[in-house]
Design an enzyme around this catalytic site. Structure first.
Site, mmCIF file in Angstrom:
data_model
loop_
_atom_site.group_PDB
_atom_site.id
_atom_site.type_symbol
_atom_site.label_atom_id
_atom_site.label_comp_id
_atom_site.label_asym_id
_atom_site.label_seq_id
_atom_site.Cartn_x
_atom_site.Cartn_y
_atom_site.Cartn_z
ATOM 1 N N GLU A 196 32.788 -29.668 -77.813
ATOM 2 C CA GLU A 196 33.775 -29.515 -78.902
ATOM 3 C C GLU A 196 33.217 -29.852 -80.281
ATOM 4 O O GLU A 196 33.839 -30.577 -81.055
ATOM 5 C CB GLU A 196 35.031 -30.351 -78.599
ATOM 6 C CG GLU A 196 35.665 -29.983 -77.265
ATOM 7 C CD GLU A 196 36.964 -30.738 -76.969
ATOM 8 O OE1 GLU A 196 37.358 -31.598 -77.777
ATOM 9 O OE2 GLU A 196 37.576 -30.455 -75.933
ATOM 10 N N GLU A 223 36.421 -25.788 -67.349
ATOM 11 C CA GLU A 223 37.617 -26.649 -67.243
ATOM 12 C C GLU A 223 38.881 -25.826 -66.995
ATOM 13 O O GLU A 223 39.940 -26.103 -67.557
ATOM 14 C CB GLU A 223 37.774 -27.481 -68.533
ATOM 15 C CG GLU A 223 36.523 -28.255 -68.892
ATOM 16 C CD GLU A 223 36.674 -29.186 -70.086
ATOM 17 O OE1 GLU A 223 37.825 -29.475 -70.496
ATOM 18 O OE2 GLU A 223 35.638 -29.624 -70.612
HETATM 19 C C1 XIL Z 1 40.209 -35.169 -70.402
HETATM 20 C C2 XIL Z 1 40.519 -35.844 -69.082
HETATM 21 O O1 XIL Z 1 41.078 -34.908 -68.197
HETATM 22 C C3 XIL Z 1 41.426 -36.994 -69.303
HETATM 23 O O2 XIL Z 1 41.653 -37.688 -68.090
HETATM 24 C C4 XIL Z 1 40.821 -37.910 -70.350
HETATM 25 O O3 XIL Z 1 41.654 -38.945 -70.644
HETATM 26 C C5 XIL Z 1 40.571 -37.157 -71.634
HETATM 27 O O4 XIL Z 1 39.717 -36.091 -71.343
HETATM 28 N N1 XIL Z 1 38.413 -31.147 -72.843
HETATM 29 C C6 XIL Z 1 37.364 -31.806 -72.242
HETATM 30 C C7 XIL Z 1 37.629 -32.776 -71.185
HETATM 31 O O5 XIL Z 1 36.191 -31.487 -72.508
HETATM 32 O O6 XIL Z 1 36.668 -33.783 -71.131
HETATM 33 C C8 XIL Z 1 39.007 -33.359 -71.305
HETATM 34 O O7 XIL Z 1 39.238 -34.197 -70.196
HETATM 35 C C9 XIL Z 1 40.041 -32.275 -71.416
HETATM 36 C C10 XIL Z 1 39.800 -31.452 -72.635
#
Ligand code: XIL
Length: 392
Positions: free
Chosen positions: A180, A288
Protein backbone atom coordinates in the site's frame (compact mmCIF):
# COMPACT_ATOMS: atom_id res chain seq x y z
CA UNK A 1 -1.28 -43.39 -13.01
CA UNK A 2 1.99 -44.63 -14.56
CA UNK A 3 2.39 -48.35 -15.33
CA UNK A 4 5.90 -49.73 -15.09
CA UNK A 5 7.23 -52.61 -17.16
CA UNK A 6 7.00 -54.68 -14.01
CA UNK A 7 3.31 -53.87 -13.59
CA UNK A 8 2.67 -54.93 -17.17
CA UNK A 9 4.44 -58.27 -16.63
CA UNK A 10 2.43 -58.94 -13.51
CA UNK A 11 -0.76 -58.03 -15.35
CA UNK A 12 0.02 -60.40 -18.23
CA UNK A 13 1.01 -63.22 -15.90
CA UNK A 14 -2.25 -62.83 -14.06
CA UNK A 15 -4.12 -63.05 -17.35
CA UNK A 16 -2.25 -66.26 -18.19
CA UNK A 17 -0.75 -64.64 -21.27
CA UNK A 18 2.76 -65.33 -20.03
CA UNK A 19 3.96 -68.57 -18.48
CA UNK A 20 5.22 -67.82 -15.00
CA UNK A 21 8.56 -69.23 -16.04
CA UNK A 22 8.94 -66.31 -18.42
CA UNK A 23 8.74 -64.03 -15.41
CA UNK A 24 10.91 -66.14 -13.14
CA UNK A 25 13.52 -66.96 -15.73
CA UNK A 26 13.27 -70.77 -15.15
CA UNK A 27 13.31 -73.05 -18.18
CA UNK A 28 12.57 -76.59 -19.39
CA UNK A 29 14.80 -78.49 -21.74
CA UNK A 30 12.74 -77.89 -24.91
CA UNK A 31 11.25 -74.50 -24.67
CA UNK A 32 8.26 -73.93 -26.90
CA UNK A 33 8.35 -71.01 -29.27
CA UNK A 34 7.00 -68.06 -27.32
CA UNK A 35 3.49 -67.02 -28.23
CA UNK A 36 3.35 -63.46 -29.60
CA UNK A 37 2.72 -61.04 -26.82
CA UNK A 38 -0.58 -59.24 -26.95
CA UNK A 39 -0.33 -55.47 -26.90
CA UNK A 40 -0.12 -54.23 -23.33
CA UNK A 41 -3.43 -53.00 -22.03
CA UNK A 42 -3.98 -49.27 -22.19
CA UNK A 43 -4.08 -48.06 -18.61
CA UNK A 44 -7.33 -46.37 -17.70
CA UNK A 45 -7.07 -42.59 -17.39
CA UNK A 46 -6.78 -41.32 -13.84
CA UNK A 47 -10.14 -40.41 -12.36
CA UNK A 48 -10.86 -36.67 -12.52
CA UNK A 49 -10.60 -34.91 -9.17
CA UNK A 50 -13.87 -34.82 -7.30
CA UNK A 51 -15.99 -31.74 -7.80
CA UNK A 52 -18.51 -30.01 -5.61
CA UNK A 53 -18.56 -30.39 -1.87
CA UNK A 54 -16.11 -33.31 -1.88
CA UNK A 55 -13.53 -31.39 -3.90
CA UNK A 56 -10.57 -29.74 -2.33
CA UNK A 57 -9.37 -26.39 -3.56
CA UNK A 58 -5.79 -27.53 -3.83
CA UNK A 59 -6.77 -30.48 -6.03
CA UNK A 60 -8.95 -28.37 -8.25
CA UNK A 61 -6.33 -25.66 -8.82
CA UNK A 62 -3.22 -27.86 -8.62
CA UNK A 63 -2.21 -27.21 -12.20
CA UNK A 64 -3.25 -23.55 -12.21
CA UNK A 65 -1.79 -21.66 -9.27
CA UNK A 66 -1.14 -21.85 -5.54
CA UNK A 67 -4.41 -21.51 -3.66
CA UNK A 68 -3.90 -19.80 -0.35
CA UNK A 69 -5.51 -18.37 2.75
CA UNK A 70 -4.57 -15.76 5.30
CA UNK A 71 -4.55 -17.26 8.78
CA UNK A 72 -3.58 -16.58 12.34
CA UNK A 73 -1.23 -19.21 13.65
CA UNK A 74 -3.49 -20.16 16.57
CA UNK A 75 -6.33 -20.74 14.14
CA UNK A 76 -4.49 -23.50 12.27
CA UNK A 77 -2.68 -25.11 15.17
CA UNK A 78 -5.56 -25.46 17.62
CA UNK A 79 -6.98 -28.66 16.19
CA UNK A 80 -10.33 -27.11 15.26
CA UNK A 81 -12.40 -26.64 12.12
CA UNK A 82 -10.01 -24.10 10.65
CA UNK A 83 -7.06 -26.40 10.96
CA UNK A 84 -8.96 -29.17 9.13
CA UNK A 85 -10.04 -26.80 6.38
CA UNK A 86 -6.54 -25.35 6.11
CA UNK A 87 -4.95 -28.77 5.81
CA UNK A 88 -7.50 -30.04 3.31
CA UNK A 89 -7.80 -27.10 0.97
CA UNK A 90 -4.83 -24.75 0.80
CA UNK A 91 -1.37 -24.99 -0.71
CA UNK A 92 -0.21 -21.59 0.54
CA UNK A 93 -0.57 -19.66 3.78
CA UNK A 94 -0.16 -16.00 4.59
CA UNK A 95 0.05 -14.65 8.13
CA UNK A 96 -2.93 -12.37 8.59
CA UNK A 97 -0.81 -10.14 10.85
CA UNK A 98 1.91 -12.13 12.59
CA UNK A 99 4.61 -11.33 10.04
CA UNK A 100 4.07 -7.59 10.21
CA UNK A 101 6.67 -5.35 11.83
CA UNK A 102 4.54 -4.28 14.79
CA UNK A 103 4.34 -7.93 15.86
CA UNK A 104 7.83 -9.07 14.88
CA UNK A 105 9.76 -6.04 16.15
CA UNK A 106 7.62 -3.65 18.19
CA UNK A 107 10.73 -2.06 19.67
CA UNK A 108 14.04 -1.57 17.93
CA UNK A 109 16.36 -4.56 18.17
CA UNK A 110 13.84 -6.98 19.73
CA UNK A 111 12.25 -9.72 17.69
CA UNK A 112 9.32 -12.05 18.26
CA UNK A 113 9.29 -14.76 15.64
CA UNK A 114 7.26 -17.36 17.52
CA UNK A 115 3.93 -17.15 15.65
CA UNK A 116 5.63 -16.75 12.27
CA UNK A 117 7.95 -19.68 12.94
CA UNK A 118 4.98 -21.81 13.97
CA UNK A 119 3.15 -20.97 10.76
CA UNK A 120 6.18 -22.03 8.73
CA UNK A 121 6.30 -25.31 10.67
CA UNK A 122 2.57 -25.89 10.10
CA UNK A 123 2.80 -25.13 6.38
CA UNK A 124 5.84 -27.31 5.83
CA UNK A 125 4.30 -30.21 7.75
CA UNK A 126 1.39 -30.03 5.30
CA UNK A 127 3.45 -29.68 2.15
CA UNK A 128 2.23 -26.11 1.75
CA UNK A 129 4.13 -22.90 1.06
CA UNK A 130 4.31 -19.61 2.92
CA UNK A 131 3.64 -16.21 1.35
CA UNK A 132 5.37 -13.46 3.30
CA UNK A 133 3.23 -10.45 4.20
CA UNK A 134 4.51 -7.78 4.60
CA UNK A 135 8.01 -6.42 5.15
CA UNK A 136 6.86 -2.81 5.07
CA UNK A 137 3.36 -1.45 5.62
CA UNK A 138 2.79 2.06 6.90
CA UNK A 139 -0.08 0.93 9.12
CA UNK A 140 2.06 -1.54 11.04
CA UNK A 141 5.37 0.31 11.06
CA UNK A 142 6.45 0.97 14.67
CA UNK A 143 7.31 4.64 15.17
CA UNK A 144 11.02 4.10 15.76
CA UNK A 145 11.61 3.19 12.10
CA UNK A 146 10.94 6.63 10.68
CA UNK A 147 12.83 8.88 13.11
CA UNK A 148 16.38 10.15 12.59
CA UNK A 149 18.40 10.98 9.50
CA UNK A 150 17.75 9.31 6.16
CA UNK A 151 20.81 7.19 6.75
CA UNK A 152 19.56 6.06 10.20
CA UNK A 153 16.20 5.19 8.72
CA UNK A 154 17.79 3.24 5.92
CA UNK A 155 19.95 1.32 8.41
CA UNK A 156 16.94 0.38 10.52
CA UNK A 157 14.96 -0.78 7.53
CA UNK A 158 17.84 -2.80 6.10
CA UNK A 159 18.57 -4.39 9.47
CA UNK A 160 14.94 -5.36 9.95
CA UNK A 161 14.55 -6.80 6.46
CA UNK A 162 17.86 -8.60 6.75
CA UNK A 163 16.72 -10.25 10.00
CA UNK A 164 13.25 -11.20 8.83
CA UNK A 165 13.75 -12.15 5.19
CA UNK A 166 17.07 -13.76 6.17
CA UNK A 167 15.44 -15.92 8.85
CA UNK A 168 12.92 -17.34 6.39
CA UNK A 169 15.24 -17.46 3.39
CA UNK A 170 14.37 -20.38 1.15
CA UNK A 171 11.06 -21.00 2.95
CA UNK A 172 9.01 -18.09 1.66
CA UNK A 173 8.18 -18.21 -2.03
CA UNK A 174 7.06 -14.60 -2.30
CA UNK A 175 7.30 -11.52 -0.10
CA UNK A 176 5.07 -8.49 -0.17
CA UNK A 177 8.06 -6.21 0.22
CA UNK A 178 6.02 -3.03 0.29
CA UNK A 179 2.29 -2.89 0.95
CA UNK A 180 0.00 0.00 0.00
CA UNK A 181 2.65 2.55 -0.96
CA UNK A 182 0.52 4.06 -3.73
CA UNK A 183 -1.59 7.13 -3.01
CA UNK A 184 -5.37 7.07 -3.11
CA UNK A 185 -5.42 10.69 -4.17
CA UNK A 186 -5.08 11.67 -7.80
CA UNK A 187 -2.70 14.48 -6.91
CA UNK A 188 0.08 12.26 -5.50
CA UNK A 189 1.68 9.11 -6.83
CA UNK A 190 3.08 7.91 -3.51
CA UNK A 191 1.14 7.57 -0.26
CA UNK A 192 2.06 10.51 1.95
CA UNK A 193 2.75 8.35 4.98
CA UNK A 194 5.47 8.48 7.64
CA UNK A 195 7.98 6.78 5.35
CA UNK A 196 7.42 9.23 2.53
CA UNK A 197 7.44 12.20 4.88
CA UNK A 198 10.76 11.05 6.32
CA UNK A 199 12.75 10.09 3.23
CA UNK A 200 10.62 10.45 0.09
CA UNK A 201 10.16 7.40 -2.10
CA UNK A 202 13.70 6.08 -1.62
CA UNK A 203 12.60 3.71 1.12
CA UNK A 204 10.92 1.55 -1.52
CA UNK A 205 14.24 0.97 -3.31
CA UNK A 206 15.96 0.20 -0.01
CA UNK A 207 13.31 -2.34 0.93
CA UNK A 208 13.48 -4.28 -2.35
CA UNK A 209 17.25 -4.26 -2.47
CA UNK A 210 17.54 -5.48 1.12
CA UNK A 211 14.95 -8.21 0.55
CA UNK A 212 16.77 -9.52 -2.52
CA UNK A 213 20.05 -9.59 -0.63
CA UNK A 214 18.52 -11.40 2.36
CA UNK A 215 16.63 -14.03 0.34
CA UNK A 216 17.60 -14.30 -3.33
CA UNK A 217 15.11 -17.14 -3.85
CA UNK A 218 11.96 -15.26 -2.81
CA UNK A 219 9.91 -13.49 -5.47
CA UNK A 220 9.55 -9.85 -4.51
CA UNK A 221 6.14 -8.17 -4.79
CA UNK A 222 4.60 -4.76 -4.57
CA UNK A 223 1.10 -5.24 -3.12
CA UNK A 224 -1.86 -2.87 -3.16
CA UNK A 225 -5.63 -2.52 -3.08
CA UNK A 226 -8.10 -0.99 -5.52
CA UNK A 227 -6.00 -2.05 -8.51
CA UNK A 228 -9.36 -2.83 -10.14
CA UNK A 229 -9.91 0.93 -10.40
CA UNK A 230 -8.13 2.66 -13.27
CA UNK A 231 -6.95 5.69 -11.31
CA UNK A 232 -5.21 3.78 -8.53
CA UNK A 233 -3.87 1.27 -11.03
CA UNK A 234 -2.40 4.05 -13.17
CA UNK A 235 -0.46 5.37 -10.19
CA UNK A 236 0.70 1.85 -9.29
CA UNK A 237 1.94 1.38 -12.84
CA UNK A 238 3.88 4.64 -12.63
CA UNK A 239 5.63 3.30 -9.52
CA UNK A 240 6.27 -0.11 -11.12
CA UNK A 241 7.72 1.41 -14.29
CA UNK A 242 10.02 3.61 -12.28
CA UNK A 243 11.30 0.65 -10.24
CA UNK A 244 11.86 -1.50 -13.32
CA UNK A 245 13.54 1.32 -15.27
CA UNK A 246 16.04 1.73 -12.50
CA UNK A 247 16.74 -1.98 -12.10
CA UNK A 248 15.19 -2.33 -8.65
CA UNK A 249 14.52 -6.06 -8.07
CA UNK A 250 10.77 -6.41 -8.50
CA UNK A 251 9.30 -9.76 -9.59
CA UNK A 252 5.59 -9.36 -9.21
CA UNK A 253 2.47 -7.41 -8.47
CA UNK A 254 0.04 -8.34 -5.71
CA UNK A 255 -3.60 -7.40 -6.16
CA UNK A 256 -5.43 -7.44 -2.84
CA UNK A 257 -8.90 -7.57 -4.47
CA UNK A 258 -11.08 -6.80 -1.47
CA UNK A 259 -14.18 -6.61 -3.63
CA UNK A 260 -17.80 -5.65 -3.34
CA UNK A 261 -20.37 -8.05 -4.69
CA UNK A 262 -21.60 -5.64 -7.37
CA UNK A 263 -18.32 -5.20 -9.23
CA UNK A 264 -17.96 -6.24 -12.87
CA UNK A 265 -15.51 -9.17 -13.07
CA UNK A 266 -14.07 -7.78 -16.31
CA UNK A 267 -13.09 -4.65 -14.46
CA UNK A 268 -11.17 -6.80 -11.97
CA UNK A 269 -9.50 -8.93 -14.63
CA UNK A 270 -8.48 -5.78 -16.50
CA UNK A 271 -6.07 -5.15 -13.63
CA UNK A 272 -4.22 -8.37 -14.46
CA UNK A 273 -4.27 -7.61 -18.18
CA UNK A 274 -2.85 -4.15 -17.76
CA UNK A 275 0.12 -5.44 -15.79
CA UNK A 276 0.66 -8.16 -18.41
CA UNK A 277 0.58 -5.46 -21.07
CA UNK A 278 3.67 -3.84 -19.55
CA UNK A 279 5.55 -6.73 -21.14
CA UNK A 280 7.88 -6.93 -18.16
CA UNK A 281 7.15 -10.59 -17.39
CA UNK A 282 5.89 -9.75 -13.92
CA UNK A 283 4.19 -12.50 -11.95
CA UNK A 284 0.80 -11.66 -10.52
CA UNK A 285 -0.64 -12.81 -7.23
CA UNK A 286 -4.15 -12.27 -5.98
CA UNK A 287 -3.18 -11.74 -2.39
CA UNK A 288 -6.25 -10.95 -0.27
CA UNK A 289 -9.38 -11.96 -2.12
CA UNK A 290 -12.75 -11.58 -0.48
CA UNK A 291 -16.15 -10.48 -1.78
CA UNK A 292 -18.24 -8.46 0.65
CA UNK A 293 -21.96 -9.19 0.63
CA UNK A 294 -22.48 -5.42 0.76
CA UNK A 295 -22.37 -2.87 -2.02
CA UNK A 296 -20.92 0.15 -0.26
CA UNK A 297 -20.09 3.57 -1.66
CA UNK A 298 -16.36 4.48 -1.76
CA UNK A 299 -16.60 6.67 1.35
CA UNK A 300 -17.55 3.60 3.40
CA UNK A 301 -14.14 2.02 2.83
CA UNK A 302 -12.31 5.32 3.05
CA UNK A 303 -13.88 6.59 6.25
CA UNK A 304 -16.57 4.19 7.45
CA UNK A 305 -19.50 6.42 6.48
CA UNK A 306 -22.60 5.54 4.45
CA UNK A 307 -21.85 1.84 4.78
CA UNK A 308 -24.79 -0.46 4.06
CA UNK A 309 -26.63 -1.64 7.18
CA UNK A 310 -25.65 -5.16 8.18
CA UNK A 311 -27.99 -8.01 7.21
CA UNK A 312 -27.74 -9.71 10.58
CA UNK A 313 -25.70 -12.15 12.58
CA UNK A 314 -27.06 -15.37 11.06
CA UNK A 315 -25.93 -16.50 7.60
CA UNK A 316 -29.61 -17.00 6.73
CA UNK A 317 -30.20 -13.26 7.27
CA UNK A 318 -28.51 -12.69 3.92
CA UNK A 319 -30.88 -13.08 0.94
CA UNK A 320 -30.17 -16.07 -1.30
CA UNK A 321 -29.77 -13.85 -4.34
CA UNK A 322 -26.84 -12.15 -2.62
CA UNK A 323 -25.03 -15.46 -2.15
CA UNK A 324 -25.83 -16.30 -5.76
CA UNK A 325 -24.35 -13.05 -7.03
CA UNK A 326 -21.30 -13.63 -4.87
CA UNK A 327 -20.91 -17.18 -6.20
CA UNK A 328 -21.19 -16.01 -9.81
CA UNK A 329 -18.55 -13.36 -9.25
CA UNK A 330 -16.19 -15.89 -7.63
CA UNK A 331 -16.71 -18.22 -10.60
CA UNK A 332 -16.09 -15.51 -13.20
CA UNK A 333 -12.97 -14.38 -11.40
CA UNK A 334 -11.48 -17.84 -10.98
CA UNK A 335 -12.19 -18.61 -14.63
CA UNK A 336 -10.37 -15.39 -15.49
CA UNK A 337 -7.42 -16.16 -13.20
CA UNK A 338 -7.10 -19.63 -14.74
CA UNK A 339 -7.02 -18.13 -18.21
CA UNK A 340 -4.13 -15.79 -17.37
CA UNK A 341 -0.69 -17.42 -17.17
CA UNK A 342 0.89 -14.65 -15.14
CA UNK A 343 -1.39 -15.48 -12.19
CA UNK A 344 0.64 -17.93 -10.11
CA UNK A 345 -1.02 -17.63 -6.70
CA UNK A 346 -4.52 -16.76 -5.48
CA UNK A 347 -5.14 -16.28 -1.75
CA UNK A 348 -8.38 -15.73 0.14
CA UNK A 349 -8.17 -13.31 3.06
CA UNK A 350 -9.38 -15.87 5.59
CA UNK A 351 -11.03 -19.29 5.63
CA UNK A 352 -14.47 -18.99 7.28
CA UNK A 353 -16.87 -16.07 7.15
CA UNK A 354 -16.93 -15.83 10.92
CA UNK A 355 -13.26 -14.77 11.15
CA UNK A 356 -13.12 -12.39 8.24
CA UNK A 357 -11.59 -9.01 9.01
CA UNK A 358 -14.64 -7.56 7.22
CA UNK A 359 -16.74 -8.28 10.31
CA UNK A 360 -14.89 -5.35 11.90
CA UNK A 361 -13.85 -3.24 8.93
CA UNK A 362 -14.73 -0.65 7.68
CA UNK A 363 -17.51 -0.86 10.29
CA UNK A 364 -18.67 -3.60 12.66
CA UNK A 365 -21.35 -5.70 11.00
CA UNK A 366 -21.55 -9.37 10.06
CA UNK A 367 -20.10 -10.05 6.66
CA UNK A 368 -19.96 -13.27 4.67
CA UNK A 369 -17.21 -12.74 2.11
CA UNK A 370 -15.39 -16.10 1.92
CA UNK A 371 -15.87 -19.63 0.57
CA UNK A 372 -16.81 -21.35 3.86
CA UNK A 373 -19.70 -20.36 6.13
CA UNK A 374 -19.31 -19.78 9.87
CA UNK A 375 -19.64 -23.52 10.53
CA UNK A 376 -16.93 -24.30 7.99
CA UNK A 377 -19.36 -25.69 5.42
CA UNK A 378 -18.75 -24.91 1.75
CA UNK A 379 -20.93 -22.10 0.38
CA UNK A 380 -22.36 -21.69 -3.12
CA UNK A 381 -19.23 -19.71 -3.91
CA UNK A 382 -17.11 -22.78 -3.14
CA UNK A 383 -19.26 -25.01 -5.35
CA UNK A 384 -19.23 -22.41 -8.11
CA UNK A 385 -15.44 -22.49 -8.40
CA UNK A 386 -14.89 -26.20 -7.83
CA UNK A 387 -17.67 -27.63 -10.02
CA UNK A 388 -18.25 -26.24 -13.51
CA UNK A 389 -21.59 -28.06 -13.62
CA UNK A 390 -22.89 -26.51 -10.43
CA UNK A 391 -25.91 -24.39 -11.28
CA UNK A 392 -25.82 -21.18 -9.31
C1 XIL B 1 -5.69 -6.78 8.20
C2 XIL B 1 -5.99 -7.97 9.09
O1 XIL B 1 -6.93 -8.81 8.45
C3 XIL B 1 -6.47 -7.51 10.41
O2 XIL B 1 -6.66 -8.61 11.28
C4 XIL B 1 -5.47 -6.53 10.99
O3 XIL B 1 -5.90 -6.02 12.17
C5 XIL B 1 -5.26 -5.37 10.05
O4 XIL B 1 -4.81 -5.88 8.83
N1 XIL B 1 -4.82 -4.99 3.57
C6 XIL B 1 -3.72 -5.72 3.98
C7 XIL B 1 -3.85 -6.65 5.10
O5 XIL B 1 -2.67 -5.70 3.32
O6 XIL B 1 -2.65 -6.80 5.80
C8 XIL B 1 -4.96 -6.24 6.03
O7 XIL B 1 -5.10 -7.23 7.03
C9 XIL B 1 -6.23 -6.02 5.27
C10 XIL B 1 -6.06 -4.92 4.28
Amino acid sequence: MQYTARDRLRFLAALGALPLSACAGGGGSTPAAPAPLPAPPVPPPPPPPPTGSTATLKQVFATEFEIGAAVQTAQVTGGGVDQSLAEAHFSSFTSEFEMKADIISPTQGTYNFDPADALRTFAQANGAKVRGHALLWYRTTPGYFTVGTASDIRDKLETYIGEVAGRYAGDIYAWDVVNEVVSDSGTDTYRQDDWFQAVGQDYIDWAFTAARAADPSAKLFINDYSTEFAGKRGRLITVIRDLLDRGIPLDGVGHQFHLSRGIDPNQVLAAIDEIDALGAGLEQHVTELDISVYNDPPECFASGVNCQTGYGTAPSDVPDRVYQEQAQLYRDLFDGFKARDSVTSVSLWGIRDSQSWLNNYPVSRSNYPLLFDPDGDPKSAFLAITDPDYVI
